[in-house]
Design a protein around this motif. Structure first.
Motif, PDB file in Angstrom:
ATOM      1  N   GLY A  20       0.782  -1.223   0.000  1.00 38.03           N
ATOM      2  CA  GLY A  20       0.000   0.000   0.000  1.00 38.03           C
ATOM      3  C   GLY A  20       0.814   1.274   0.000  1.00 38.03           C
ATOM      4  N   ARG A  21       2.097   1.177  -0.255  1.00 41.50           N
ATOM      5  CA  ARG A  21       2.957   2.354  -0.227  1.00 41.50           C
ATOM      6  C   ARG A  21       3.598   2.545  -1.598  1.00 41.50           C
ATOM      7  N   ALA A  22       4.586   3.410  -1.662  1.00 44.18           N
ATOM      8  CA  ALA A  22       5.271   3.690  -2.921  1.00 44.18           C
ATOM      9  C   ALA A  22       6.025   2.462  -3.405  1.00 44.18           C
ATOM     10  N   SER A  23       6.140   2.337  -4.720  1.00 48.08           N
ATOM     11  CA  SER A  23       6.861   1.225  -5.337  1.00 48.08           C
ATOM     12  C   SER A  23       7.820   1.795  -6.370  1.00 48.08           C
ATOM     13  N   VAL A  24       9.060   1.289  -6.364  1.00 48.59           N
ATOM     14  CA  VAL A  24      10.084   1.776  -7.295  1.00 48.59           C
ATOM     15  C   VAL A  24      10.710   0.577  -7.985  1.00 48.59           C
ATOM     16  N   ILE A  25      10.825   0.641  -9.316  1.00 51.27           N
ATOM     17  CA  ILE A  25      11.519  -0.378 -10.096  1.00 51.27           C
ATOM     18  C   ILE A  25      12.616   0.323 -10.887  1.00 51.27           C
ATOM     19  N   LEU A  26      13.851  -0.179 -10.766  1.00 51.69           N
ATOM     20  CA  LEU A  26      14.992   0.373 -11.487  1.00 51.69           C
ATOM     21  C   LEU A  26      15.628  -0.714 -12.340  1.00 51.69           C
ATOM     22  N   GLN A  27      16.183  -0.335 -13.478  1.00 51.75           N
ATOM     23  CA  GLN A  27      16.889  -1.278 -14.340  1.00 51.75           C
ATOM     24  C   GLN A  27      18.203  -0.658 -14.783  1.00 51.75           C
ATOM     25  N   SER A  28      19.188  -1.540 -14.979  1.00 53.86           N
ATOM     26  CA  SER A  28      20.451  -1.088 -15.548  1.00 53.86           C
ATOM     27  C   SER A  28      20.979  -2.178 -16.476  1.00 53.86           C
ATOM     28  N   ASN A  29      21.764  -1.767 -17.440  1.00 49.57           N
ATOM     29  CA  ASN A  29      22.463  -2.706 -18.312  1.00 49.57           C
ATOM     30  C   ASN A  29      23.911  -2.727 -17.849  1.00 49.57           C
ATOM     31  N   PHE A  30      24.464  -3.927 -17.722  1.00 46.81           N
ATOM     32  CA  PHE A  30      25.787  -4.068 -17.136  1.00 46.81           C
ATOM     33  C   PHE A  30      26.591  -5.072 -17.971  1.00 46.81           C
ATOM     34  N   ILE A  31      27.787  -4.686 -18.369  1.00 45.63           N
ATOM     35  CA  ILE A  31      28.674  -5.583 -19.099  1.00 45.63           C
ATOM     36  C   ILE A  31      29.715  -6.101 -18.120  1.00 45.63           C
ATOM     37  N   ALA A  32      29.813  -7.405 -18.044  1.00 45.08           N
ATOM     38  CA  ALA A  32      30.749  -8.014 -17.092  1.00 45.08           C
ATOM     39  C   ALA A  32      32.175  -7.614 -17.437  1.00 45.08           C
ATOM     40  N   PRO A  33      32.985  -7.362 -16.411  1.00 42.71           N
ATOM     41  CA  PRO A  33      34.382  -6.968 -16.672  1.00 42.71           C
ATOM     42  C   PRO A  33      35.224  -8.136 -17.141  1.00 42.71           C
TER      43      PRO A  33
END
Length: 184
Positions: A171-184
């Protein structure tokens, strides 16, 4: 000689009516100010919830990226496209499949270990989650394959991943984040 003997009584009654109307107007103004204050209070509470969830989701995102950088994920052999998820590590999504981040039936989220005690407590216990998807392969640097020194080697190709993190409370705020990451 008296022209209008009752005119004094009407004047006193009119002042009472004027005062009552002014009191009613002041009450309505007070209620409007109170309503505005309550609305501002709710808005600031929602902003705090969103900020806490954003911070927690970002921490989960960075934790997943650190796992990839440390080689905790699949290494050079990611699972086949369309395969399921194990402990938050997923293969590439099948073509035409629903986005896992917004699919309410998706159960492959992994709880973020570094955020079990993230200092966000009280009415909103924030427990962020994440999952990692294989997103294909990428050159280590632009035009790496054109360099004859590296042609035919695996030094130019690295796995790429899409990391998705979310943080929400009932019942509260919801946040979804995405990132693209290339393995070192």
């Amino acid at each position: 000689m008296r022209l209008h003997p009752s005119s004094g009584r009407h004047a006193r009654g009119a002042s009472l009516v004027v005062v009552l109307i002014l009191l009613l107007v002041m009450t309505l103004l007070g209620l409007a100010v109170l309503r505005g204050t309550l609305l501002e209070d709710r808005m600031s509470a929602n902003l705090l919830d969103r900020s806490q969830n954003f911070q927690a989701a970002e921490a989960a995102l960075r934790e997943a990226e650190a796992m990839i950088a440390a080689g905790v994920v699949w290494g050079a052999n990611p699972p086949a496209a369309g395969s399921g998820c194990t402990n938050g590590m997923c293969g590439s999504p099948a073509a035409g499949a629903a986005d896992r981040a917004t699919d309410t039936a998706f159960a492959g989220w992994r709880n973020s270990a570094s955020n079990l005690n993230n200092g966000i407590a009280g009415a909103q216990a924030v427990q962020p989650q994440f999952f990692v998807e294989h997103a294909g392969w990428s050159e280590t640097w632009f035009e790496c394959n054109l360099d004859t020194k590296y042609r035919g080697t695996d030094l130019c190709i690295r796995p790429a991943y899409r990391v998705t993190a979310r943080s929400e409370a009932n019942g509260r705020a919801s946040v979804i984040l995405q990132s693209n990451f290339i393995a070192p």
